[in-house]
Design a protein around this motif. Structure first.
Motif, PDB file in Angstrom:
ATOM      1  N   ALA A 395      43.453  43.226  46.678  1.00 26.70           N
ATOM      2  CA  ALA A 395      43.860  41.835  46.465  1.00 26.70           C
ATOM      3  C   ALA A 395      42.965  40.843  47.191  1.00 26.70           C
ATOM      4  O   ALA A 395      42.893  39.674  46.824  1.00 26.70           O
ATOM      5  CB  ALA A 395      45.314  41.648  46.904  1.00 26.70           C
ATOM      6  N   GLY A 396      42.273  41.305  48.225  1.00 27.04           N
ATOM      7  CA  GLY A 396      41.402  40.407  48.982  1.00 27.04           C
ATOM      8  C   GLY A 396      40.030  40.224  48.361  1.00 27.04           C
ATOM      9  O   GLY A 396      39.174  39.544  48.947  1.00 27.04           O
ATOM     10  N   GLN A 397      39.806  40.803  47.202  1.00 30.14           N
ATOM     11  CA  GLN A 397      38.497  40.732  46.547  1.00 30.14           C
ATOM     12  C   GLN A 397      38.547  39.971  45.227  1.00 30.14           C
ATOM     13  O   GLN A 397      37.842  40.312  44.275  1.00 30.14           O
ATOM     14  CB  GLN A 397      37.962  42.151  46.300  1.00 30.14           C
ATOM     15  CG  GLN A 397      37.792  42.982  47.560  1.00 30.14           C
ATOM     16  CD  GLN A 397      37.400  44.416  47.241  1.00 30.14           C
ATOM     17  OE1 GLN A 397      37.962  45.036  46.324  1.00 30.14           O
ATOM     18  NE2 GLN A 397      36.454  44.951  47.982  1.00 30.14           N
ATOM     19  N   LYS A 398      39.342  38.943  45.168  1.00 32.74           N
ATOM     20  CA  LYS A 398      39.523  38.214  43.892  1.00 32.74           C
ATOM     21  C   LYS A 398      38.216  37.745  43.257  1.00 32.74           C
ATOM     22  O   LYS A 398      38.068  37.818  42.028  1.00 32.74           O
ATOM     23  CB  LYS A 398      40.476  37.036  44.099  1.00 32.74           C
ATOM     24  CG  LYS A 398      41.932  37.434  44.284  1.00 32.74           C
ATOM     25  CD  LYS A 398      42.828  36.205  44.310  1.00 32.74           C
ATOM     26  CE  LYS A 398      44.296  36.598  44.430  1.00 32.74           C
ATOM     27  NZ  LYS A 398      44.621  37.156  45.751  1.00 32.74           N
ATOM     28  N   PRO A 399      37.241  37.233  44.033  1.00 32.51           N
ATOM     29  CA  PRO A 399      35.992  36.793  43.380  1.00 32.51           C
ATOM     30  C   PRO A 399      35.294  37.907  42.601  1.00 32.51           C
ATOM     31  O   PRO A 399      34.644  37.638  41.578  1.00 32.51           O
ATOM     32  CB  PRO A 399      35.125  36.324  44.555  1.00 32.51           C
ATOM     33  CG  PRO A 399      36.107  35.911  45.605  1.00 32.51           C
ATOM     34  CD  PRO A 399      37.244  36.897  45.465  1.00 32.51           C
TER      35      PRO A 399
END
Length: 472
Positions: A395-399
């Motif tokens: 979830a912390g890698q949206k880009p």
């Protein structure tokens, strides 16, 4: 495939020269070929360049409305209709039916309704599919999927024939090569068409953003295996992938109904645009089959052409890669990791890139040729497949989700614009048979991809994609 192979003419059939005549006029184009033995295309002499452009925009806008709805709901099928795999099953049925439709339906429908009313009738089938999703069940969605499959082949055959016919007339008026003009027309069309990804997904994102529980996914809690490791099946087995994350992330029913209502209105807008604003055009006599069995015979005969045989793998791949981004990337990467509410935003990124690159590829091809563009598309998708296999989404890698979608759109833009234009240019006087083959083999790719979607792990699906690219 070499230029010599592409330009060969077995037994003198299926000429690909740049010649064309309209009405009683005969024009020699830039490549100097003589149109003496060709039959006239049915675009009347009073068609000005402005009138042709207006009708190009009309067709393109109608497809923008229609596929704003259809692509938007297709991208969500694996997420909103996940009960026993209903969503991907409906997509598989659409393309399985399209395989039959591509051979037997276009000739009959186009001959009896004409290009314009074929477009209207086919768009009606798509609109009924939207309505069926208001009451999703195997008894409503599957029959509607069959209707879409039956209507899709006439829709695309009529569109391709219409654009190629008016493009040939425009080439005569402007004294440019047919190849360049047809490429440009398809580039404009796909600019509109791929923009439907933007509008359709923007609508779904705005609607589902009201559903707070779906603003995040469930992949980071250690229960689900997302990305390439996702081996989700319709059993929801806890042994393989925790539990049925699709059910947990399903949006609220009333929001889904609002979204489908908007999509239905878009489908109706497409029908009305064609019905009231599109000027009818008849394809040339050489582009028309006298009956369904003649089209079947012409389609089978065209398969003996080695140029077509060499295009079959890449055409199947076109269906496989579109099915992957619609059904697997949206479910196993986005919904699983960050929630269904993000599907629309990320697919907007895909759509914007796809639309812009579709427009640009139609113009760049004039200077580079098709082979370098196909090579670029293959290299981009090979790199993406490798990344998706080794990447563990969180979830912390949206880009990263947006970047992958954007580059996938670049590759897809090349496949769509160049394949459509290539079929029209290679087989200009057997267009129905050519585009019938195109839709048939692309549908094979779609059908297989959606059919095995609920039974294979994502890493296996990615392996299939890269294997198909290597076969080209």
């Amino acid at each position: 495939m070499t230029d010599a192979e592409m330009n060969s003419r077995p037994n003198g059939h299926y000429p690909s020269d740049g010649n064309v005549s309209f009405g009683n006029s005969k024009t020699k184009l830039a490549n100097g070929t003589d149109p003496a033995h060709t039959k006239p295309s049915r675009v009347e002499d009073d068609w000005s360049s402005g009138k042709i452009i207006r009708n190009l925009i009309c067709v393109s806008a109608a497809f923008l409305f229609l596929f704003t709805a259809f692509q938007g709901i297709s991208n969500l099928q694996s997420s909103i209709n996940c009960d026993q795999g209903l969503g991907v099953a409906s997509l598989a049925i659409i393309y399985a039916t399209l395989i039959f439709s591509a051979i037997f339906v276009p000739s009959f429908v186009i001959r009896h309704l004409g290009l314009k009313w074929t477009l209207v009738g086919s768009m009606c089938c798509y609109t009924l599919y939207m309505i069926a999703n208001l009451y999703p069940s195997w008894g409503t969605v599957i029959p509607a999927s069959i209707l879409v499959g039956l209507g899709a082949a006439p829709l695309w055959s009529a569109k391709c024939t219409y654009l190629t016919t008016i493009g040939m007339r425009y080439a005569v008026i402007k004294r440019e090569t047919r190849d360049a003009i047809v490429n440009r027309f398809f580039g404009v069309f796909f600019l509109f068409f791929q923009s439907s990804q933007v509008l359709g997904n923007l609508i779904s994102s705005l609607v589902f953003s009201q559903d707070i529980k779906n603003s995040t996914g469930s992949g980071d809690d250690g229960v689900f295996k997302c990305g390439a490791k996702d081996c989700y099946t319709d059993t929801g087995s806890t042994e393989e992938n925790g539990t049925n994350y699709c059910e947990l992330n399903k949006p609220e029913a009333h929001l889904t109904n609002i979204l489908i209502g908007i999509y239905t209105a878009c489908g109706m807008a497409a029908m009305l645009t064609v019905a009231f604003f599109l000027v009818p055009v008849k394809p040339s006599e050489e582009n028309q089959s006298s009956n369904t069995m003649e089209l079947f015979g012409a389609t089978m005969k065209l398969m003996m052409d080695k140029r077509l045989l060499m295009m079959i793998p890449i055409t199947i791949y076109s269906g496989l890669e579109q099915a992957f981004i619609q059904g697997d990337y949206t479910k196993s990467y986005i919904t699983c990791t960050i929630g269904v509410a993000w599907v629309g935003y990320i697919m907007i990124c895909f759509g914007v890139t796809d639309a812009l690159c579709s427009f640009l590829s139609g113009r760049v091809e004039k200077y580079t040729g098709r082979i370098p563009l196909f090579a670029l598309g293959a290299l981009v998708h090979v790199a993406l497949v490798i990344v998706m296999v080794v990447w563990e989404p969180s979830a912390g890698q949206k880009p990263v989700f947006f970047v992958l979608a954007a580059f996938w759109g670049l590759g897809d833009a090349i496949w769509q614009t160049q394949l459509n234009a290539f079929y029209g240019v290679l087989f200009p006087f057997v267009q129905e048979a050519a585009f019938s083959n195109y839709r048939l083999w692309e549908s094979v790719g779609f059908c297989f991809a959606f059919a095995y979607s609920n039974f294979l792990c994502v890493w296996i699906k990615l392996t299939i994609l890269i294997s198909m690219l290597e076969s080209e």
